[in-house]
Design a protein around this motif. Sequence first.
Motif, mmCIF file in Angstrom:
data_model
loop_
_atom_site.group_PDB
_atom_site.id
_atom_site.type_symbol
_atom_site.label_atom_id
_atom_site.label_comp_id
_atom_site.label_asym_id
_atom_site.label_seq_id
_atom_site.Cartn_x
_atom_site.Cartn_y
_atom_site.Cartn_z
ATOM 1 N N UNK A 149 0.927 -1.292 -0.001
ATOM 2 C CA UNK A 149 0.104 0.139 0.051
ATOM 3 C C UNK A 149 0.807 1.280 0.110
ATOM 4 N N UNK A 150 1.946 1.201 0.734
ATOM 5 C CA UNK A 150 2.877 2.309 0.916
ATOM 6 C C UNK A 150 3.614 2.662 -0.599
ATOM 7 N N UNK A 151 4.068 1.798 -1.264
ATOM 8 C CA UNK A 151 4.342 1.972 -2.579
ATOM 9 C C UNK A 151 3.607 2.611 -3.458
ATOM 10 N N UNK A 152 2.346 1.789 -3.479
ATOM 11 C CA UNK A 152 1.178 2.214 -4.516
ATOM 12 C C UNK A 152 0.920 3.632 -4.234
ATOM 13 N N UNK A 153 0.507 4.169 -2.946
ATOM 14 C CA UNK A 153 0.339 5.396 -2.502
ATOM 15 C C UNK A 153 1.749 6.257 -2.859
ATOM 16 N N UNK A 154 2.840 6.036 -2.815
ATOM 17 C CA UNK A 154 3.962 6.997 -3.037
ATOM 18 C C UNK A 154 3.783 7.325 -4.577
#
Length: 129
Positions: free
Chosen positions: A16-21
């Motif tokens: 989720x963190x990489x998608x949102x980044x």
Amino acid sequence: MTVTRRILLATPDLMAGSQIAALARDAHASLETLRSLDASPAGGPYDLLLLDLQGIAGDPALTVPRLRQIATAGDAATSAPRPVLVAFGPHVAKQRLDAARAAGADDAVSRGELLGAFGALVRRWCEPG
């Protein structure tokens, strides 16, 4: 002119963190990620706080105010405006999303809605008026 918004994401979920980044870069925003609410953010002030209700365990009545508190701890001295706090989680977790709103989140959306309309939502949450 490029607007740069500062977003703090609370999630232990690396995916989720990489998608949102990636979505944040496309929305001309910088993103800092907290893996737990026991950590302290490095930056600030923030325009937007995102709370992953699936990844951050606990009652939203406790996690929503905790995220706001740790994200704005140094803001009193800078007179920074209060950041918008948005909780997100699976669409089937309607009770947790509703509980987050009741606990003081400015909005609560499904993970799919957040990821699918990120730029438009950031503009809605962060632009004055």
